[in-house]
Structure formats: C-alpha cells, structure tokens
Enzyme design. Structure first.
Site, PDB file in Angstrom:
ATOM      1  N   ASP A 111      -9.455   3.487   4.530  1.00 12.83           N
ATOM      2  CA  ASP A 111      -9.172   3.866   3.139  1.00 12.83           C
ATOM      3  C   ASP A 111      -9.794   2.890   2.150  1.00 12.83           C
ATOM      4  O   ASP A 111     -10.318   1.834   2.534  1.00 12.83           O
ATOM      5  CB  ASP A 111      -7.656   3.976   2.910  1.00 12.83           C
ATOM      6  CG  ASP A 111      -6.869   2.795   3.499  1.00 12.83           C
ATOM      7  OD1 ASP A 111      -7.466   1.729   3.717  1.00 12.83           O
ATOM      8  OD2 ASP A 111      -5.668   2.959   3.743  1.00 12.83           O
ATOM      9  N   ASN A 152       7.099   2.199   4.021  1.00 13.96           N
ATOM     10  CA  ASN A 152       7.599   3.575   3.886  1.00 13.96           C
ATOM     11  C   ASN A 152       7.084   4.490   5.000  1.00 13.96           C
ATOM     12  O   ASN A 152       7.222   5.707   4.922  1.00 13.96           O
ATOM     13  CB  ASN A 152       7.204   4.148   2.508  1.00 13.96           C
ATOM     14  CG  ASN A 152       5.688   4.248   2.314  1.00 13.96           C
ATOM     15  OD1 ASN A 152       4.915   3.948   3.230  1.00 13.96           O
ATOM     16  ND2 ASN A 152       5.262   4.661   1.134  1.00 13.96           N
ATOM     17  N   HIS A 170       3.904   4.882   5.932  1.00 16.92           N
ATOM     18  CA  HIS A 170       2.552   5.444   5.783  1.00 16.92           C
ATOM     19  C   HIS A 170       1.589   4.853   6.810  1.00 16.92           C
ATOM     20  O   HIS A 170       1.767   3.741   7.296  1.00 16.92           O
ATOM     21  CB  HIS A 170       2.020   5.323   4.348  1.00 16.92           C
ATOM     22  CG  HIS A 170       1.613   3.954   3.902  1.00 16.92           C
ATOM     23  ND1 HIS A 170       1.630   3.566   2.584  1.00 16.92           N
ATOM     24  CD2 HIS A 170       1.146   2.866   4.588  1.00 16.92           C
ATOM     25  CE1 HIS A 170       1.195   2.332   2.483  1.00 16.92           C
ATOM     26  NE2 HIS A 170       0.893   1.884   3.686  1.00 16.92           N
TER      27      HIS A 170
END
Ligand code: PGA
Length: 238
Positions: free
Chosen positions: A67, A132, A134
């Site tokens: 990413d 979280n 991800h």
C-alpha cells in the site's frame, strides 16, 4: 494457520527472517510481497545484514508492496516509497525496475497495479495487522473480493499512524491505495507478524473469530499456508 509464539520483537524478526531467507534461497526469482510500518523493520534489518554478510542475491527477485498513502509525494519522508528505500531497497541489489509500490489516486492506477500483480504469483507475502484487524490498508468491512483499490482510512488507523507525523492526526493522509484482500490471498505463502499488547485483540479475533469482513484478517483462516509469528504481548489473548 500455523501460530508461532516467540518472546519479543527481536525473536519475531529473527523467525520472520528465517522464513524469508528460505524462500529467497530456494528460488532466486522469488516474488516478495512487502509491508511497511513498525512491525517489519526488524525483518528488513536482518535481510540487509544478511545481504552484507552473505551476499544473498536479489538480482532476479521482484517485490510488490501492499500500500501507499495518497496525497504524499513519493519523496515525502513518510511515504511508503521512502520507507522501503530507507529500510531495504537502497541496501540490497534488487533492480529498481523489479520494485513495485502502488502509487496514485485513480481507478486506472489501481487497475495498473493489479495487472502487474496478475503477471506473477507472490511467493511470500509479509503482513502486519492493524489494531482494528486491517491487513494492508483494508479496513474493517472491506469485502473479501476486493482487488487493488482506494480506501478512506479510519480514524483509528490515522491515530495509530500519527506517531510518524509529529503526533498530529491532521497531517496523516485520509486516503490510501492498497492491494485488496483478494490480491493478498493469491500469495503462495503469507507471514503475518505482530508485536505488542495493542495487537492482542486483533490477533485473538483473527484466530478465534468468525470469518467476517468486520475483522479483515479473519480471511486468512481460509488460506492454506499462513504463518503467524507473534510475540508474548501480541499473543496474550490466545
Ligand atoms: P504497524 O502497522 O506495523 O506500524 O503496527 C501494522 C499495520 O497497520 O498493518
């Protein structure tokens, strides 16, 4: 999902390096899926040291990063392009043209990255995990079918990453381009690393939770070659 519990961050990095070294030694053309963040820095340090001491050859390897932020120039000190140069690429002999890091903010940019990924199979995908749940920047509730796409980062993720931006959440980009969950799942082998108590809930949900996009990492329950390397603190709820 194979779980390897180790003592601390250094042991996690040592174990990750062993897996990486085996893949690269067995296959000089290995395709490496790489991650950024605090978690893989120790792994990259060991790869650099090993390259300097043993001349491990990356000349025919390729890499695909997970990413990149949107809105930062590639040369920005907090871009993932800069991170990868600093921690790994400027120290090893992987040719520039073999290095792929997503960049851009449009559907065309996403499709181009996915097309490049489609030309290969990633041999080893390194993953961190967000507090979280991800993976990459696939935030909770991302469909498991997604390929490379643009995401709006959750406040929690931006808070977690504010430490790299003078602890000022307003400086943290609001969007990113990320490999999708479907893209990640195509890798032959996945190595997920986690260190620290703040990862314990996400790790426990990934391992014991129902497979559900609310915790993106639960998708890994379906992959047939996943090694989870966790230190004591991250494994404290297992
Ligand atoms: P971290 O990030 O390695 O900086 O904790 C992991 C992630 O968000 O995937």
């Amino acid at each position: 999902m194979k779980i390897m519990k180790v003592k601390n961050y250094d042991e996690m990095s040592d174990a990750a390096f062993q897996v990486m070294k085996e893949v690269v030694s067995e296959n000089p053309n290995a395709v490496l899926g790489l991650a950024t963040g605090s978690t893989p820095i120790g792994l990259y340090e060991r790869m650099v040291k090993d390259y300097q001491e043993h001349h491990t050859n990356y000349a025919k390897c390729q890499s695909f990063n997970l990413d990149e932020y949107i809105g930062l120039a590639q040369g920005h000190e907090q871009s993932y392009f800069t991170f990868m140069q600093k921690h790994l690429f400027k120290h090893i002999n992987m040719p520039k043209e073999h290095i792929h890091i997503p960049y851009g903010n449009s559907e065309v940019d996403c499709q181009a990255y996915e097309k490049a990924l489609d030309q290969v199979q990633v041999d080893i995908q390194v993953l961190g995990i967000g507090s979280n749940g991800h993976i990459g920047f696939n935030e909770p509730n991302t469909p498991f079918t997604k390929e490379t796409h643009i995401v709006n980062l959750m406040k929690k993720t931006r808070q977690d990453n504010a430490r790299f931006f003078e602890n000022d959440i307003d400086q943290v980009p609001k969007q990113a381009i990320t490999m999708g969950i479907a893209s990640i799942m195509k890798a032959k082998k996945i190595v997920l690393l986690a260190s620290g108590e703040h990862k314990a809930d996400a790790i426990a949900t990934m391992v014991y939770g129902t497979k559900d996009p609310i915790c993106p990492a639960t998708v890994l329950q379906d992959h047939d070659d996943v090694i989870v390397i966790v230190d004591e603190a991250a494994a404290s709820k297992l």
